[in-house]
Enzyme design. Sequence first.
Site, PDB file in Angstrom:
ATOM      1  N   ASP A 122      22.219  76.383  -3.544  1.00 42.71           N
ATOM      2  CA  ASP A 122      23.336  76.721  -2.645  1.00 42.71           C
ATOM      3  C   ASP A 122      23.745  75.463  -1.926  1.00 42.71           C
ATOM      4  O   ASP A 122      22.857  75.010  -0.919  1.00 42.71           O
ATOM      5  CB  ASP A 122      22.936  77.980  -1.661  1.00 42.71           C
ATOM      6  N   ILE A 123      25.024  75.332  -2.130  1.00 41.51           N
ATOM      7  CA  ILE A 123      25.470  73.881  -1.476  1.00 41.51           C
ATOM      8  C   ILE A 123      25.395  74.021   0.086  1.00 41.51           C
ATOM      9  O   ILE A 123      25.356  73.077   0.780  1.00 41.51           O
ATOM     10  CB  ILE A 123      26.799  73.434  -2.050  1.00 41.51           C
TER      11      ILE A 123
ATOM     12  N   ASN B 286      41.493  75.361  -1.584  1.00 40.57           N
ATOM     13  CA  ASN B 286      42.662  75.746  -2.049  1.00 40.57           C
ATOM     14  C   ASN B 286      43.651  74.814  -1.264  1.00 40.57           C
ATOM     15  O   ASN B 286      43.372  74.248  -0.227  1.00 40.57           O
ATOM     16  CB  ASN B 286      43.201  77.327  -2.398  1.00 40.57           C
TER      17      ASN B 286
ATOM     18  N   VAL C 272      32.761  79.430  -3.223  1.00 41.38           N
ATOM     19  CA  VAL C 272      32.036  78.210  -2.558  1.00 41.38           C
ATOM     20  C   VAL C 272      32.752  78.040  -1.213  1.00 41.38           C
ATOM     21  O   VAL C 272      32.029  77.963  -0.314  1.00 41.38           O
ATOM     22  CB  VAL C 272      31.719  76.920  -3.493  1.00 41.38           C
ATOM     23  N   ASP C 273      34.038  78.238  -1.510  1.00 40.85           N
ATOM     24  CA  ASP C 273      34.830  77.972  -0.161  1.00 40.85           C
ATOM     25  C   ASP C 273      34.635  79.056   1.020  1.00 40.85           C
ATOM     26  O   ASP C 273      34.212  78.672   2.185  1.00 40.85           O
ATOM     27  CB  ASP C 273      36.187  77.995  -0.751  1.00 40.85           C
TER      28      ASP C 273
ATOM     29  N   SER D 152      36.652  73.758  -9.697  1.00 40.58           N
ATOM     30  CA  SER D 152      37.610  74.317 -10.469  1.00 40.58           C
ATOM     31  C   SER D 152      37.006  75.272 -11.546  1.00 40.58           C
ATOM     32  O   SER D 152      37.903  75.998 -12.450  1.00 40.58           O
ATOM     33  CB  SER D 152      38.640  73.439 -11.156  1.00 40.58           C
ATOM     34  N   THR D 153      35.757  75.309 -11.873  1.00 40.83           N
ATOM     35  CA  THR D 153      35.123  76.144 -13.084  1.00 40.83           C
ATOM     36  C   THR D 153      34.894  77.781 -12.785  1.00 40.83           C
ATOM     37  O   THR D 153      34.432  78.607 -13.303  1.00 40.83           O
ATOM     38  CB  THR D 153      33.937  75.522 -13.537  1.00 40.83           C
ATOM     39  N   GLY D 154      35.176  78.011 -11.453  1.00 42.01           N
ATOM     40  CA  GLY D 154      34.978  79.430 -10.965  1.00 42.01           C
ATOM     41  C   GLY D 154      36.356  80.065 -11.183  1.00 42.01           C
ATOM     42  O   GLY D 154      36.856  80.229 -12.461  1.00 42.01           O
TER      43      GLY D 154
HETATM   44  N1  AR6 Z   1      26.883  76.797  -3.594  1.00 40.55           N
HETATM   45  C1  AR6 Z   1      27.050  76.102  -4.752  1.00 40.55           C
HETATM   46  N2  AR6 Z   1      27.974  76.564  -5.725  1.00 40.55           N
HETATM   47  C2  AR6 Z   1      28.683  77.765  -5.594  1.00 40.55           C
HETATM   48  C3  AR6 Z   1      28.502  78.681  -4.334  1.00 40.55           C
HETATM   49  C4  AR6 Z   1      27.339  77.995  -3.444  1.00 40.55           C
HETATM   50  N3  AR6 Z   1      27.263  78.497  -2.344  1.00 40.55           N
HETATM   51  N4  AR6 Z   1      29.142  79.549  -4.390  1.00 40.55           N
HETATM   52  C5  AR6 Z   1      29.871  79.582  -5.784  1.00 40.55           C
HETATM   53  N5  AR6 Z   1      29.445  78.443  -6.214  1.00 40.55           N
HETATM   54  P1  AR6 Z   1      34.976  78.679  -7.148  1.00 40.55           P
HETATM   55  P2  AR6 Z   1      37.323  77.221  -7.947  1.00 40.55           P
HETATM   56  C6  AR6 Z   1      29.998  78.143  -7.441  1.00 40.55           C
HETATM   57  O1  AR6 Z   1      35.570  79.939  -7.689  1.00 40.55           O
HETATM   58  O2  AR6 Z   1      37.101  77.487  -9.353  1.00 40.55           O
HETATM   59  C7  AR6 Z   1      38.337  79.779  -3.642  1.00 40.55           C
HETATM   60  O3  AR6 Z   1      38.768  81.001  -3.412  1.00 40.55           O
HETATM   61  C8  AR6 Z   1      30.537  78.872  -8.340  1.00 40.55           C
HETATM   62  O4  AR6 Z   1      29.496  79.747  -9.071  1.00 40.55           O
HETATM   63  O5  AR6 Z   1      34.226  78.868  -5.871  1.00 40.55           O
HETATM   64  O6  AR6 Z   1      37.432  75.509  -7.876  1.00 40.55           O
HETATM   65  C9  AR6 Z   1      39.160  78.773  -2.914  1.00 40.55           C
HETATM   66  O7  AR6 Z   1      39.713  79.056  -1.755  1.00 40.55           O
HETATM   67  C10 AR6 Z   1      31.214  78.029  -9.611  1.00 40.55           C
HETATM   68  O8  AR6 Z   1      30.405  77.508 -10.318  1.00 40.55           O
HETATM   69  O9  AR6 Z   1      36.098  77.376  -7.057  1.00 40.55           O
HETATM   70  C11 AR6 Z   1      40.178  78.468  -4.191  1.00 40.55           C
HETATM   71  O10 AR6 Z   1      41.221  79.596  -4.042  1.00 40.55           O
HETATM   72  C12 AR6 Z   1      31.928  77.060  -8.488  1.00 40.55           C
HETATM   73  O11 AR6 Z   1      31.065  77.172  -7.535  1.00 40.55           O
HETATM   74  C13 AR6 Z   1      39.380  78.923  -5.537  1.00 40.55           C
HETATM   75  O12 AR6 Z   1      38.453  79.663  -4.951  1.00 40.55           O
HETATM   76  C14 AR6 Z   1      33.268  76.796  -8.362  1.00 40.55           C
HETATM   77  O13 AR6 Z   1      33.958  78.305  -8.213  1.00 40.55           O
HETATM   78  C15 AR6 Z   1      38.906  77.471  -6.225  1.00 40.55           C
HETATM   79  O14 AR6 Z   1      38.387  78.002  -7.139  1.00 40.55           O
END
Ligand code: AR6
Length: 174
Positions: A11-12, A25, A34-35, A118-120
């Site tokens: 967990d970052i 974003n 993660v945001d 970007s991979t979420g």
């Molecule tokens: N620690 C590490 N990695 C994490 C954590 C954590 N606590 N939580 C989630 N991840 P995403 P995106 C991983 O969707 O695709 C937001 O709403 C997750 O499993 O968080 O860049 C922003 O505000 C995945 O592998 O980010 C933007 O609107 C990775 O983090 C949008 O999502 C990225 O997933 C950005 O989308």
Amino acid sequence: MSGRIQVIKGDITKQEVDAIVNAANCSLLGGGGVDGAIHRAAGPELLNECRKLNGCKTGDAKLTKGYNLPAKYVIHTPGPIWRGGQKKEIELLASCYESCLRLASKHGCRTVDFPSISTGVYHFPLEKASVIAMSVIYDYLKEHKEIERVRMVCFDDRTKSYYEKALSELGEEL
Ligand code: AR6
């Protein structure tokens, strides 16, 4: 793996490093994934500082303090939304990693942790994203000795396996 680039599962928001990166974003005003986790862990002062930044372009990065996080700084970067690959997604994702590393150097950060940008919810294909991330980080660290260690902090095993594979396919360990 004990080189300057590492891949871990975790967990970052829990990492005690100079800077963690936020997959944000363009509003920089928070979101899910993660945001959301970073804003919850850092506390409301993070949002207050973010409000003063007037957003951020995709592929750029902006730095704030870490507030209640164990990390000193948060580097916020909006990754590209995957739209099939013809909308500069590859260049923009590479630019995210490079912009974050440049800001980290500028602020004297020696340890930097990235999430899988970007991979979420932005749906960038994990295989492509992992290769881009690792090659940009590798090229940057080769030229910038001031950064001692960069880790990819992966939230799940599948993500971790892609970054490990991409790391293993680079040149000699740094
Ligand atoms: N620690 C590490 N990695 C994490 C954590 C954590 N606590 N939580 C989630 N991840 P995403 P995106 C991983 O969707 O695709 C937001 O709403 C997750 O499993 O968080 O860049 C922003 O505000 C995945 O592998 O980010 C933007 O609107 C990775 O983090 C949008 O999502 C990225 O997933 C950005 O989308």
